[in-house]
Design a protein around this motif. Structure first.
Motif, PDB file in Angstrom:
ATOM      1  N   ASP A  46      36.155  47.121  41.617  1.00  0.00           N
ATOM      2  CA  ASP A  46      35.718  47.899  40.454  1.00  0.00           C
ATOM      3  C   ASP A  46      34.396  48.593  40.796  1.00  0.00           C
ATOM      4  N   ASP A  77      37.924  32.474  38.165  1.00  0.00           N
ATOM      5  CA  ASP A  77      36.685  33.139  37.763  1.00  0.00           C
ATOM      6  C   ASP A  77      35.450  32.310  38.109  1.00  0.00           C
ATOM      7  N   GLU A 124      40.519  44.960  38.102  1.00  0.00           N
ATOM      8  CA  GLU A 124      39.772  43.789  38.585  1.00  0.00           C
ATOM      9  C   GLU A 124      38.306  43.957  38.192  1.00  0.00           C
ATOM     10  N   VAL A 144      34.434  43.670  37.587  1.00  0.00           N
ATOM     11  CA  VAL A 144      33.432  42.928  38.339  1.00  0.00           C
ATOM     12  C   VAL A 144      32.870  41.781  37.508  1.00  0.00           C
ATOM     13  N   LEU A 145      32.869  41.925  36.198  1.00  0.00           N
ATOM     14  CA  LEU A 145      32.445  40.852  35.299  1.00  0.00           C
ATOM     15  C   LEU A 145      33.447  40.807  34.141  1.00  0.00           C
ATOM     16  N   ASP A 177      35.456  35.638  44.457  1.00  0.00           N
ATOM     17  CA  ASP A 177      36.698  35.363  43.730  1.00  0.00           C
ATOM     18  C   ASP A 177      37.873  36.142  44.313  1.00  0.00           C
ATOM     19  N   MET A 178      37.598  37.373  44.779  1.00  0.00           N
ATOM     20  CA  MET A 178      38.679  38.242  45.242  1.00  0.00           C
ATOM     21  C   MET A 178      39.090  37.960  46.681  1.00  0.00           C
ATOM     22  N   LYS A 194      31.963  38.164  42.258  1.00  0.00           N
ATOM     23  CA  LYS A 194      33.298  38.744  42.133  1.00  0.00           C
ATOM     24  C   LYS A 194      33.967  38.882  43.486  1.00  0.00           C
ATOM     25  N   VAL A 247      32.435  34.582  39.318  1.00  0.00           N
ATOM     26  CA  VAL A 247      31.754  35.373  38.289  1.00  0.00           C
ATOM     27  C   VAL A 247      31.119  34.472  37.237  1.00  0.00           C
ATOM     28  N   GLU A 289      34.763  47.878  31.854  1.00  0.00           N
ATOM     29  CA  GLU A 289      35.339  46.553  32.124  1.00  0.00           C
ATOM     30  C   GLU A 289      36.584  46.276  31.299  1.00  0.00           C
ATOM     31  N   SER A 297      27.220  34.813  36.704  1.00  0.00           N
ATOM     32  CA  SER A 297      26.740  35.175  35.370  1.00  0.00           C
ATOM     33  C   SER A 297      25.677  34.189  34.898  1.00  0.00           C
TER      34      SER A 297
END
Length: 530
Positions: free
Chosen positions: A213, A405, A268, A270-271, A84-85, A81, A408, A263, A412
């Motif tokens: 998050d 994404d 934002e 995290v997953l 991604d950010m 995450k 993540v 979530e 994942s």
């Protein structure tokens, strides 16, 4: 077709060739970073007896591995995450530095408590290594072209599995156990230099202030930690019905429920739960979990069988897996090339599910008289199945999420495989132990229980000291235990095969466009090069 798309269809951009050359150079740095993460546990495992001899703390030995595993699993989705950010390059370099700091501190440890703490630091960095490699590949290489690099990834895995124990033994014997950690420093320095110099990634400009998050990250960490500890301790340190295991189960369920609720409200997450609305992503996550479940079980119990029953040397334990790893590497290369040339990939997880099931069933037929040649052929079947599935699961996962994404999605897929492996090793270990103890008791009565000394696994020196009758009984018990493990593994792999059947073969981003059409995913969002 718009004017901005036409040149991309018929004529490559001016910087296409330099960027392709850059990708090839960057891949070297990425593979070195991946090697760091995969090689470390193999080397350290060989050095552990020497470490315990110098630092003491035998009672805390398992925590040297558990601390690393916990930190890696808990940090994996967070690294994804953050990439991604805030951009993948800086986050990835941070994870390498953190891993190297943990390695240096581990090598300087003066007590077992210090080593455990520093291994946790090392694990935090390791959580970002694998995710960073996969996510950066997702940014640099479109899914249609990513198959070219599958063989390289499989090759790194084979080198780590085969060379790790050999390198670890050589380093420990000649330089001392501390160099099993210090060896990471020069390797990591090369990866840092290459990636810093040549990696240029597209980064979308943030639309507003990014907010982390924290609550979701904390709850996810608690849930993953509880799950890993439950599978690590269950049936070994504590009985499955003990207060400790039941408490971990309740804590994990509550934390997971709180995480899912959080979530749905986080700005934002995290997953992001939206990625699981994609059918392919959810199905391939199940496949990845089950492949991890069976793969790590096989990796654990195959060397045990060959060292105990077939009398192979523990020093060369990595070589025992050579048929499986070579088959996995070869098939992974072929699958990658075919995916790149045809754009078709659904057949591979299906065929892989069949081969894994057949391979595990064949391994379940091994007995005390099975030759190394025969077991090697059985392992090759299993390795071929893994080669069909291992990298394709990541490819499908990345192709099923939006570019925003990618981190993540990659984390994942890695997390589900890791958790699956944790489950597999724990549950298969409990099954194996119970079976060995039952067979020893049935064949030898009280003498069999006394020989085991409260455990189901004996080191080669302990086996050598057994009398001929007890040793024969133990060989049969280990054979029976591995039979149960692989047979149940074959049953579990059938579920992975069924899940693969329902995967929908959607076009891979970066596929060659038809006449008059733009390639799917060919035009990226506005980016800034970093």
């Amino acid at each position: 077709m718009t004017q901005t798309q036409a040149p991309r269809t018929h004529q490559p951009p001016a910087d296409a060739e330099p960027r392709q050359r850059s990708v090839r150079v960057v891949m070297g740095g990425l593979l070195i970073a991946m090697l760091l993460a995969m090689l470390d546990n193999m080397i350290v495992g060989t050095a552990m007896p020497t470490i315990v001899g110098e630092l003491g703390g035998l009672d805390h030995l398992s925590w040297v591995v558990t601390a690393y595993t916990l930190a890696t699993a808990a940090s994996t989705p967070i690294w994804g995450k953050l990439g991604d950010m805030y951009g993948r390059k800086g986050v990835f370099l941070t994870s390498i530095v953190l891993f190297l700091v943990g390695s240096a501190l581990s090598g300087m440890s003066q007590s077992m408590d210090q080593l455990i703490a520093f291994r946790a630091v090392q694990g935090l960095g390791a959580g970002g290594l694998m995710v960073g490699v996969m996510a950066i590949m997702g940014d640099l290489v479109p899914p249609r072209e990513r198959g070219k690099y599958q063989g390289m990834i499989a090759g790194v895995m084979a080198v780590a599995m085969i060379g790790g124990p050999l390198v670890g033994g050589t380093i420990t014997d000649n330089w001392g156990w501390r160099w099993s950690f210090y060896i990471n420093l020069p390797i990591g320095a090369v990866a840092l230099a290459v990636i810093t110099a040549v990696l240029h990634l597209p980064r979308r400009k943030p639309g507003g202030a990014a907010r982390i998050d924290y609550l979701g990250a904390a709850l996810l960490t608690v849930a993953i930690t509880s799950l890993v500890l439950l599978t690590t301790w269950g049936g070994t340190q504590y009985a499955w019905g003990s207060a400790q295991i039941l408490g971990l189960l309740v804590l994990g369920v509550v934390a997971l429920a709180g995480f899912l609720f959080t979530e749905t409200r986080a700005a934002e997450p995290v997953l992001p739960l939206r990625i699981f609305r994609n059918r392919n992503f959810s199905l391939i996550s199940v496949v990845g979990f089950l492949v991890g479940f069976t793969m790590f079980g096989a990796m654990t119990f195959l060397p045990l069988y060959q060292q105990t029953v077939q009398g192979a040397s523990a020093t060369n334990s990595g070589l025992l897996l050579l048929p499986m790893l070579l088959a996995m590497m070869a098939v992974s290369m072929v699958a990658g090339r075919l995916t790149t040339s045809t754009g078709r990939y659904k057949v591979f997880p299906i065929v892989g599910g069949v081969l894994i099931t057949v391979g595990l069933y064949l391994l379940s037929t091994m007995g005390v008289d099975t030759s190394r040649t025969t077991s090697g052929l059985f392992m090759a079947v299993l390795g071929a199945g893994m080669g069909c599935v291992m990298q394709i699961t990541m490819l499908v996962a990345q192709n099923s999420v939006e570019m925003r994404d990618m981190g993540v999605g990659s984390s994942s897929a890695t997390l589900f495989r890791t958790i699956g492996g944790s489950f597999g090793v724990s549950l298969f270990g409990a099954l194996f132990s119970h079976r060995v103890q039952d067979v020893m008791t049935a064949r030898l009565g009280g003498k069999g229980s006394a020989a085991l000394g409260g455990g189901a696994q004996l080191d080669p020196k302990a086996v050598a000291r057994l009398s001929a009758g007890v040793k024969d009984g133990y060989f049969h018990a280990v054979s029976s235990g591995t039979h149960q493990v692989f047979l149940w593994g074959a049953v579990v792999s059938v579920v992975a095969f069924v899940a693969a059947l329902f995967v929908v073969e959607t076009p891979l981003r970066g596929a060659a466009p038809k006449a008059g059409e733009a390639a799917d995913g060919d035009v990226p969002a506005p980016v800034e090069v970093i």
